[in-house]
Design a protein around this motif. Structure first.
Motif, PDB file in Angstrom:
ATOM      1  N   ASP A 357       0.826  -1.213   0.000  1.00  0.00           N
ATOM      2  CA  ASP A 357       0.000   0.000   0.000  1.00  0.00           C
ATOM      3  C   ASP A 357       0.861   1.263   0.000  1.00  0.00           C
ATOM      4  N   VAL A 358       1.942   1.245   0.766  1.00  0.00           N
ATOM      5  CA  VAL A 358       2.825   2.413   0.824  1.00  0.00           C
ATOM      6  C   VAL A 358       3.468   2.658  -0.542  1.00  0.00           C
ATOM      7  N   ILE A 359       3.940   1.582  -1.176  1.00  0.00           N
ATOM      8  CA  ILE A 359       4.578   1.715  -2.482  1.00  0.00           C
ATOM      9  C   ILE A 359       3.570   2.209  -3.521  1.00  0.00           C
ATOM     10  N   SER A 360       2.320   1.705  -3.419  1.00  0.00           N
ATOM     11  CA  SER A 360       1.302   2.057  -4.411  1.00  0.00           C
ATOM     12  C   SER A 360       1.009   3.552  -4.429  1.00  0.00           C
ATOM     13  N   ARG A 361       1.128   4.212  -3.286  1.00  0.00           N
ATOM     14  CA  ARG A 361       0.810   5.639  -3.212  1.00  0.00           C
ATOM     15  C   ARG A 361       1.742   6.470  -4.092  1.00  0.00           C
ATOM     16  N   TYR A 362       2.951   5.989  -4.285  1.00  0.00           N
ATOM     17  CA  TYR A 362       3.943   6.769  -5.033  1.00  0.00           C
ATOM     18  C   TYR A 362       4.303   6.120  -6.370  1.00  0.00           C
ATOM     19  N   PHE A 363       3.692   4.964  -6.661  1.00  0.00           N
ATOM     20  CA  PHE A 363       4.105   4.188  -7.829  1.00  0.00           C
ATOM     21  C   PHE A 363       3.838   4.945  -9.129  1.00  0.00           C
ATOM     22  N   VAL A 364       2.601   5.441  -9.303  1.00  0.00           N
ATOM     23  CA  VAL A 364       2.242   6.075 -10.575  1.00  0.00           C
ATOM     24  C   VAL A 364       3.054   7.337 -10.800  1.00  0.00           C
ATOM     25  N   TRP A 365       3.179   8.169  -9.752  1.00  0.00           N
ATOM     26  CA  TRP A 365       3.991   9.374  -9.896  1.00  0.00           C
ATOM     27  C   TRP A 365       5.430   9.019 -10.261  1.00  0.00           C
ATOM     28  N   GLY A 366       5.950   7.958  -9.661  1.00  0.00           N
ATOM     29  CA  GLY A 366       7.314   7.528  -9.983  1.00  0.00           C
ATOM     30  C   GLY A 366       7.444   7.085 -11.430  1.00  0.00           C
ATOM     31  N   VAL A 367       6.457   6.339 -11.928  1.00  0.00           N
ATOM     32  CA  VAL A 367       6.490   5.878 -13.317  1.00  0.00           C
ATOM     33  C   VAL A 367       6.412   7.065 -14.276  1.00  0.00           C
ATOM     34  N   LEU A 368       5.538   8.031 -13.979  1.00  0.00           N
ATOM     35  CA  LEU A 368       5.432   9.217 -14.831  1.00  0.00           C
ATOM     36  C   LEU A 368       6.745   9.994 -14.867  1.00  0.00           C
ATOM     37  N   ALA A 369       7.394  10.113 -13.722  1.00  0.00           N
ATOM     38  CA  ALA A 369       8.663  10.839 -13.665  1.00  0.00           C
ATOM     39  C   ALA A 369       9.744  10.115 -14.467  1.00  0.00           C
ATOM     40  N   ILE A 370       9.795   8.783 -14.326  1.00  0.00           N
ATOM     41  CA  ILE A 370      10.806   8.005 -15.067  1.00  0.00           C
ATOM     42  C   ILE A 370      10.542   8.084 -16.572  1.00  0.00           C
ATOM     43  N   ALA A 371       9.263   8.014 -16.976  1.00  0.00           N
ATOM     44  CA  ALA A 371       8.940   8.111 -18.401  1.00  0.00           C
ATOM     45  C   ALA A 371       9.345   9.473 -18.961  1.00  0.00           C
ATOM     46  N   MET A 372       9.111  10.535 -18.204  1.00  0.00           N
ATOM     47  CA  MET A 372       9.486  11.875 -18.661  1.00  0.00           C
ATOM     48  C   MET A 372      11.001  12.013 -18.773  1.00  0.00           C
ATOM     49  N   LEU A 373      11.723  11.499 -17.773  1.00  0.00           N
ATOM     50  CA  LEU A 373      13.187  11.548 -17.826  1.00  0.00           C
ATOM     51  C   LEU A 373      13.723  10.747 -19.002  1.00  0.00           C
ATOM     52  N   THR A 374      13.093   9.594 -19.260  1.00  0.00           N
ATOM     53  CA  THR A 374      13.518   8.770 -20.396  1.00  0.00           C
ATOM     54  C   THR A 374      13.332   9.516 -21.713  1.00  0.00           C
ATOM     55  N   PHE A 375      12.172  10.156 -21.854  1.00  0.00           N
ATOM     56  CA  PHE A 375      11.882  10.909 -23.078  1.00  0.00           C
ATOM     57  C   PHE A 375      12.896  12.046 -23.270  1.00  0.00           C
ATOM     58  N   LEU A 376      13.170  12.811 -22.211  1.00  0.00           N
ATOM     59  CA  LEU A 376      14.094  13.940 -22.320  1.00  0.00           C
ATOM     60  C   LEU A 376      15.518  13.467 -22.592  1.00  0.00           C
ATOM     61  N   ALA A 377      15.915  12.381 -21.922  1.00  0.00           N
ATOM     62  CA  ALA A 377      17.287  11.894 -22.079  1.00  0.00           C
ATOM     63  C   ALA A 377      17.553  11.458 -23.511  1.00  0.00           C
ATOM     64  N   TRP A 378      16.632  10.660 -24.092  1.00  0.00           N
ATOM     65  CA  TRP A 378      16.844  10.180 -25.455  1.00  0.00           C
ATOM     66  C   TRP A 378      16.714  11.313 -26.481  1.00  0.00           C
ATOM     67  N   THR A 379      15.770  12.212 -26.249  1.00  0.00           N
ATOM     68  CA  THR A 379      15.569  13.300 -27.215  1.00  0.00           C
ATOM     69  C   THR A 379      16.740  14.279 -27.210  1.00  0.00           C
ATOM     70  N   LEU A 380      17.169  14.673 -26.009  1.00  0.00           N
ATOM     71  CA  LEU A 380      18.252  15.645 -25.908  1.00  0.00           C
ATOM     72  C   LEU A 380      19.607  15.055 -26.257  1.00  0.00           C
TER      73      LEU A 380
END
Length: 506
Positions: A357-380
């Protein structure tokens, strides 16, 4: 204080459950709040002086879900008069213990069409990459149009994913639907941009197939998940089915009338014949019999019943007709309390679930942040916008089928349900988790542990006896055929199926 149980509709993942739990926990008077994502239940303890069920339902509604009160229990200020109890339509007063129902046929049809369209869409987009070649026309400039047409039924079947996902994203409580909606929408929008503004000198690659396959596979996964939930709840359904649907009512003139078990009231006189189940808890007034109460006590030896003896609803009356007076009906019977115990145990929170339950509270936000970082890293880094988008989509898609919050509740439901099916009542999730650490089991029982069913194992014969083995078996079978009395009635063995009964004589 009251213990409230709500049915929640619209939840699909652990993040949904975490959002509801967080909102309800903020209400004054709410304690011990737990959302069971596997059963789609919200359970909490509420202070009746501060918090009402409609306030809880409003808090759930603010998260984008619907809550319906199905059970309320707690201490009562005054005792209940048994004569005022209403007849119950079911063994319990609500649908609290019913397993999830099947989905609407139109939804099933849409999902089937979506899966077929996804297969065709994948082949239309990637047929050149397959090792095997099926006949496929050269669509030329119409290739993109065909892909869009095949994508439409998939989007129609998965429309709730987009509605829920973006709604929760706007409310800053994103869930798994948000990840799916963002990933699929990004793939579709990028494909449309490439379609209307194609890059110069490069062969365009559309991602309609990626979006379609994401949605179709999620729909299939949720169908399998819901089927697992229904199967996990079958143990409670089997317990409910033990209660007989009808009963024989005896009126003041000793006349019998067949009625629905839901119409039984306290102090009704009921007649139970051999082979029938007792329709309610009560006391024997007339007749003698034996009862199979193994479903309650686990003891296979039948229990003698005579005037003044207590009987338990759903136990089997074996060999005599008795007249009983009902003392407990509906939700007050022993069987109903057992079912309620199993249901409450399945809805309890085991210690290991707290970590999920504790992990679930932050899971989606963490995935969104990692996806955004991945997009910026590969694009830049110079790999290009398309490469960055492709890798960001991969992060979102891989994170979508989140079993993190679902695995523990499903395991809890299955474990406690299987235990109930074998006659083992587990009172809570923590108790089941603690049982996994058991090293040694000590049985306090005289003699040996048995299966509970007498079986024939052998018959020593005198060599100079007056009967042959076949003749003796025929006589025993003739007596057994006309008797329900244990151990003859239940006995089974290698000869029980092959011996033809002879004629019974005095």
């Amino acid at each position: 204080m009251s213990r409230l149980t709500f049915d929640i509709t619209g939840m699909h993942c652990a993040s949904c459950a975490a959002a509801v739990e967080s909102a309800v926990n903020k209400l004054a008077g709410a304690t011990d709040v737990y959302v069971n994502i596997a059963a789609n239940k919200l359970i909490l303890t509420a202070d009746d002086q501060i918090l009402s069920p409609p306030e809880v339902a409003d808090a759930v509604k603010s998260c984008g879900y619907k809550a319906v009160l199905v059970s309320r229990s707690g201490t009562r200020s005054q005792p209940i008069d048994a004569d005022t109890l209403l007849p119950t339509e079911e063994i319990l007063p609500s649908g609290e213990l019913e397993p999830p129902t099947d989905e609407h046929p139109s939804r099933r049809r849409q999902r089937t069409i979506a899966l077929i369209a996804a297969v065709l869409l994948a082949y239309a987009a990637m047929h050149d990459m397959f090792a095997f070649k099926l006949p496929f026309p050269d669509l030329g400039p119409f290739d993109a149009l065909v892909q869009i047409i095949l994508l439409l039924p998939i989007l129609l079947a998965g429309r709730d994913i987009f509605k829920t996902g973006f709604r929760q994203l706007v409310r800053l409580t994103p869930n798994m639907d948000s990840l799916i909606a963002i990933g699929a929408s990004a793939a579709i929008l990028y494909s449309l941009i490439l379609l209307f503004m194609p890059p110069k000198g490069d062969e365009q690659h559309l991602y309609f197939d990626s979006a379609g396959l994401i949605i179709a596979l999620i729909l299939l996964g949720r169908h399998l998940e819901n089927r697992s939930r229904r199967q996990a709840s079958s143990a409670i359904r089997e317990l409910i089915d033990l209660a007989p649907a009808t009963a024989t009512l005896v009126d003041e003139n000793n006349r019998e009338k067949r009625i629905s078990a839901s119409m039984i009231r306290v102090n009704d006189r009921l007649r139970v014949k051999p082979g029938e189940r007792y329709p309610a808890d009560g006391v024997v007034e007339e007749g003698r019999s034996t009862a199979d109460e193994s479903m309650i006590s686990g003891e296979s030896i039948p229990v003698e019943k005579s005037p003044g003896s207590t009987v338990t609803g759903a136990a089997i009356n074996l060999d005599g007709t008795i007249t009983m007076r009902a003392t407990q009906i509906g939700e007050n019977t022993v069987l109903a309390r057992i079912i309620r115990l199993v249901a409450e145990a399945q809805s309890s929170r085991p210690p290991i679930a707290r970590l999920a339950d504790v992990i679930s509270r932050y899971f989606v936000w963490g995935v969104l942040a990692i996806a955004m970082l991945t997009f910026l890293a590969w694009t830049l880094s110079g790999a290009g916008l398309e490469t960055g988008l492709r890798h960001a989509l991969a992060v979102l898609v891989i994170a979508c089928p989140c079993a993190l919050g679902l695995a523990t509740p499903i395991a809890l439901i299955v474990g406690i349900g299987r235990g109930a099916g074998f006659g083992i009542l587990i009172k809570s999730g923590p108790a089941l988790e603690a049982a996994g650490k058991i090293q040694t089991v000590v049985f306090d029982k005289t003699g040996t542990l048995t299966s509970g069913n007498p079986n024939f194992t052998g018959l020593p014969m005198k060599l100079d006896g007056p009967f042959s083995e076949a003749e003796l078996f025929a006589m025993v079978a003739a007596i057994e055929k006309q008797s329900n009395q244990p151990p003859l009635g239940p006995s089974r063995g290698p000869r029980s199926q092959t011996t033809r009964p002879g004629a019974a004589a005095n």
